[in-house]
Design a protein around this motif. Structure first.
Motif, PDB file in Angstrom:
ATOM      1  N   UNK A  39       0.823  -1.221   0.000  1.00 33.52           N
ATOM      2  CA  UNK A  39       0.000   0.000   0.000  1.00 33.52           C
ATOM      3  C   UNK A  39       0.849   1.259   0.000  1.00 33.52           C
ATOM      4  N   UNK A  40       0.246   2.362  -0.454  1.00 32.30           N
ATOM      5  CA  UNK A  40       0.946   3.648  -0.486  1.00 32.30           C
ATOM      6  C   UNK A  40       1.408   4.028   0.920  1.00 32.30           C
ATOM      7  N   UNK A  41       2.576   4.690   0.994  1.00 31.89           N
ATOM      8  CA  UNK A  41       3.196   4.990   2.290  1.00 31.89           C
ATOM      9  C   UNK A  41       3.389   6.509   2.445  1.00 31.89           C
ATOM     10  N   UNK A  42       2.806   7.112   3.493  1.00 33.13           N
ATOM     11  CA  UNK A  42       3.065   8.534   3.745  1.00 33.13           C
ATOM     12  C   UNK A  42       4.425   8.688   4.411  1.00 33.13           C
ATOM     13  N   UNK A  43       5.257   9.594   3.899  1.00 36.20           N
ATOM     14  CA  UNK A  43       6.611   9.753   4.432  1.00 36.20           C
ATOM     15  C   UNK A  43       6.753  10.929   5.384  1.00 36.20           C
ATOM     16  N   UNK A  44       6.412  12.108   4.882  1.00 31.07           N
ATOM     17  CA  UNK A  44       6.602  13.326   5.674  1.00 31.07           C
ATOM     18  C   UNK A  44       5.430  14.272   5.474  1.00 31.07           C
ATOM     19  N   UNK A  45       5.273  15.161   6.415  1.00 33.37           N
ATOM     20  CA  UNK A  45       4.321  16.258   6.298  1.00 33.37           C
ATOM     21  C   UNK A  45       4.990  17.505   6.829  1.00 33.37           C
ATOM     22  N   UNK A  80      -5.427  17.143  10.494  1.00 33.17           N
ATOM     23  CA  UNK A  80      -4.249  16.755   9.713  1.00 33.17           C
ATOM     24  C   UNK A  80      -4.559  16.960   8.236  1.00 33.17           C
ATOM     25  N   UNK A  81      -3.536  17.389   7.480  1.00 35.25           N
ATOM     26  CA  UNK A  81      -3.783  17.531   6.041  1.00 35.25           C
ATOM     27  C   UNK A  81      -2.627  16.983   5.214  1.00 35.25           C
ATOM     28  N   UNK A  82      -1.993  17.802   4.394  1.00 36.02           N
ATOM     29  CA  UNK A  82      -1.082  17.365   3.340  1.00 36.02           C
ATOM     30  C   UNK A  82       0.066  16.459   3.798  1.00 36.02           C
ATOM     31  N   UNK A  83       0.537  15.644   2.853  1.00 39.67           N
ATOM     32  CA  UNK A  83       1.766  14.874   3.082  1.00 39.67           C
ATOM     33  C   UNK A  83       2.399  14.490   1.754  1.00 39.67           C
ATOM     34  N   UNK A  84       3.637  14.065   1.820  1.00 45.40           N
ATOM     35  CA  UNK A  84       4.331  13.482   0.666  1.00 45.40           C
ATOM     36  C   UNK A  84       4.247  11.956   0.816  1.00 45.40           C
ATOM     37  N   UNK A  85       3.684  11.310  -0.174  1.00 46.50           N
ATOM     38  CA  UNK A  85       3.446   9.866  -0.156  1.00 46.50           C
ATOM     39  C   UNK A  85       4.192   9.190  -1.297  1.00 46.50           C
ATOM     40  N   UNK A  86       4.708   7.991  -1.046  1.00 47.77           N
ATOM     41  CA  UNK A  86       5.349   7.205  -2.108  1.00 47.77           C
ATOM     42  C   UNK A  86       4.519   5.967  -2.410  1.00 47.77           C
ATOM     43  N   UNK A  87       4.666   5.468  -3.631  1.00 46.60           N
ATOM     44  CA  UNK A  87       4.019   4.188  -3.975  1.00 46.60           C
ATOM     45  C   UNK A  87       4.659   3.092  -3.125  1.00 46.60           C
ATOM     46  N   UNK A 108      13.947  15.212   2.927  1.00 47.09           N
ATOM     47  CA  UNK A 108      12.965  16.180   3.423  1.00 47.09           C
ATOM     48  C   UNK A 108      13.273  16.576   4.867  1.00 47.09           C
ATOM     49  N   UNK A 109      13.617  15.595   5.690  1.00 46.09           N
ATOM     50  CA  UNK A 109      13.880  15.865   7.101  1.00 46.09           C
ATOM     51  C   UNK A 109      15.150  16.694   7.289  1.00 46.09           C
ATOM     52  N   UNK A 110      16.046  16.632   6.304  1.00 47.34           N
ATOM     53  CA  UNK A 110      17.317  17.368   6.400  1.00 47.34           C
ATOM     54  C   UNK A 110      17.179  18.842   6.025  1.00 47.34           C
ATOM     55  N   UNK A 111      16.039  19.231   5.460  1.00 47.68           N
ATOM     56  CA  UNK A 111      15.845  20.641   5.094  1.00 47.68           C
ATOM     57  C   UNK A 111      15.890  21.500   6.358  1.00 47.68           C
ATOM     58  N   UNK A 112      16.859  22.412   6.391  1.00 52.53           N
ATOM     59  CA  UNK A 112      17.150  23.189   7.589  1.00 52.53           C
ATOM     60  C   UNK A 112      16.837  24.667   7.347  1.00 52.53           C
ATOM     61  N   UNK A 113      15.896  25.241   8.094  1.00 56.70           N
ATOM     62  CA  UNK A 113      15.561  26.655   7.890  1.00 56.70           C
ATOM     63  C   UNK A 113      16.729  27.610   8.146  1.00 56.70           C
ATOM     64  N   UNK A 114      17.762  27.130   8.829  1.00 62.07           N
ATOM     65  CA  UNK A 114      18.943  27.969   9.058  1.00 62.07           C
ATOM     66  C   UNK A 114      19.830  28.072   7.821  1.00 62.07           C
ATOM     67  N   UNK A 115      19.605  27.184   6.858  1.00 60.94           N
ATOM     68  CA  UNK A 115      20.344  27.189   5.597  1.00 60.94           C
ATOM     69  C   UNK A 115      19.535  28.010   4.580  1.00 60.94           C
ATOM     70  N   UNK A 126       9.251  23.403   8.568  1.00 59.02           N
ATOM     71  CA  UNK A 126      10.121  22.233   8.469  1.00 59.02           C
ATOM     72  C   UNK A 126       9.253  21.035   8.131  1.00 59.02           C
ATOM     73  N   UNK A 127       9.880  19.927   7.772  1.00 56.72           N
ATOM     74  CA  UNK A 127       9.153  18.682   7.516  1.00 56.72           C
ATOM     75  C   UNK A 127       9.392  17.716   8.665  1.00 56.72           C
ATOM     76  N   UNK A 128       8.374  16.935   8.988  1.00 53.76           N
ATOM     77  CA  UNK A 128       8.458  15.954  10.070  1.00 53.76           C
ATOM     78  C   UNK A 128       7.910  14.618   9.566  1.00 53.76           C
ATOM     79  N   UNK A 129       8.293  13.502  10.182  1.00 53.37           N
ATOM     80  CA  UNK A 129       7.755  12.196   9.755  1.00 53.37           C
ATOM     81  C   UNK A 129       6.247  12.143   9.998  1.00 53.37           C
TER      82      UNK A 129
END
Length: 287
Positions: free
Chosen positions: A102-108, A221-228, A243-250, A264-267
Motif C-alpha cells: 500500500x501507499x506509504x506517507x513519508x513526511x508532512x 491533519x492535512x497534506x503529506x508526501x506519499x510514495x508508492x 525532506x527531514x534534512x531541510x534546515x531553515x537555518x540554511x 520544516x518537515x516531520x515524519x
C-alpha cells in the motif's frame, strides 16, 4: 527468417530493458492540482533540484489534470512520489490497501498537524457563516481536504447542510480560484486552505481590505508526501531523509521551505489520517 525474428526480438528486449533502466533512474513526482499549474511548477523546481542532488538521480515532475488522476497514478505505479491532501492520501491508501504494498506517507509539514481552512467573503453585510444563509458559496475541488471535505464536515457538525443552507454551491477546482471568485463577486462566500490564503494576501493577489476571513475551521491533519508502496525501500528512505534534512537555518533550504509554506518537515504515518477517513465516510465520499 529465424535469425531475423530472433534479431527483432533481441532488439525489443534491449529497448525494453533500456526503458526500464531509464525509468528506474528517474523519480517521477506529481501533486494534486490545488493551485494553478504554473504555480505548482514554480514551487516544485527548487525542491526537484534539491532531491536530484540528494538522491543522485533524475527527478521529473508529472502534472495531472485532477485530484483523481494523482490517486490513479500512484496506485498504478505511474508515479513514485506525490504531494497529497489528507483526503487524497486516504483514497490512495484505500485503493492500494488490498495489495502487498500500500501507499506509504513519508513526511508532512509541521503545519499539517494542525491545518485549518478559511471561510471568506467580500460582501460587506457578511460577518459570519450564518450571514451567508441563502447566498452563493464556493468550495474548491470535491476531492480537496481543506477546500471541501473538512469545511463541509464541520458545517454539518454545526447543523449546517450546505445544500440547503446556501442558495447555490459551486466548485472552483482550486484554492486560488475560490479566492478569485469571491473577490470578483462570482460567489458570496467561499472556503480555501489557510496556507494559500496567507500566500495570496502576502503576494497582493487578494485585497484583504475587500475580502475578509469570516470563520476559521477547527484544526485537522492535512497534506503529506506519499510514495508508492512498491518503491525501492532504499530510495524511499533517502527521500524521507532528504525532506527531514531541510534546515531553515540554511538559506538555500529556507527558499525551498518558503515555497512549500513549511517551517520544516516531520515524519508522518497513516494513522494520522484516520479522522479524515471518518469524515469522508460520514460525507458518503468513500465507496
Amino acid at each position: 527468417m529465424l535469425k531475423r525474428t530472433l534479431a527483432v526480438a533481441a532488439g525489443v528486449a534491449l529497448s525494453l530493458t533500456a526503458a526500464l533502466s531509464q525509468a528506474a533512474d528517474t523519480l517521477r513526482v506529481s501533486a494534486i492540482p490545488d493551485e494553478a499549474p504554473t504555480e505548482l511548477l514554480r514551487k516544485f523546481k527548487p525542491l526537484g533540484a534539491y532531491l536530484e542532488q540528494q538522491l543522485d538521480m533524475k527527478v521529473e515532475f508529472v502534472p495531472v489534470s485532477d485530484y483523481a488522476a494523482v490517486v490513479e497514478a500512484i496506485a498504478a505505479d505511474r508515479i513514485d512520489l506525490a504531494w497529497l491532501g489528507g483526503f487524497t492520501f486516504v483514497q490512495a491508501r484505500l485503493k492500494t490497501a488490498g495489495t502487498a504494498h500500500p501507499a506509504i506517507p513519508l513526511v508532512q509539514r509541521a503545519e499539517d498537524e494542525k491545518f485549518t481552512s478559511k471561510i471568506i467573503s467580500a460582501d460587506p453585510s457578511v460577518n459570519s457563516l450564518q450571514d451567508l444563509k441563502g447566498k452563493t458559496f464556493a468550495f474548491g475541488s470535491v476531492s480537496s481536504t481543506s477546500g471541501s471535505l473538512m469545511p463541509r464536515f464541520f458545517m454539518l457538525q454545526d447543523g449546517i447542510n450546505p445544500e440547503t443552507f446556501f442558495s447555490r454551491i459551486a466548485y472552483s477546482g482550486a484554492h486560488d480560484a475560490t479566492a478569485a471568485w469571491v473577490q470578483a463577486g462570482k460567489a458570496d462566500g467561499g472556503v480555501l486552505n489557510a496556507s494559500v490564503w496567507d500566500k495570496l494576501v502576502a503576494a497582493g493577489k487578494i485585497d484583504s481590505d475587500k475580502v475578509k476571513v469570516i470563520a476559521t475551521t477547527p484544526p485537522y491533519f492535512d497534506y503529506n508526501w506519499t510514495v508508492r508502496g512498491t518503491l525501492d525501500p532504499v530510495v524511499r528512505d533517502k527521500i524521507q531523509a532528504a525532506f527531514l534534512a531541510l534546515d531553515p537555518a540554511n538559506p538555500e533550504h529556507m527558499a525551498i521551505l518558503d515555497l512549500q509554506a513549511a517551517s520544516r518537515f516531520i515524519p508522518t504515518k497513516a494513522e494520522n489520517y484516520q479522522g479524515i477517513e471518518q469524515a469522508a465516510e460520514a460525507a458518503g465520499l468513500l465507496k
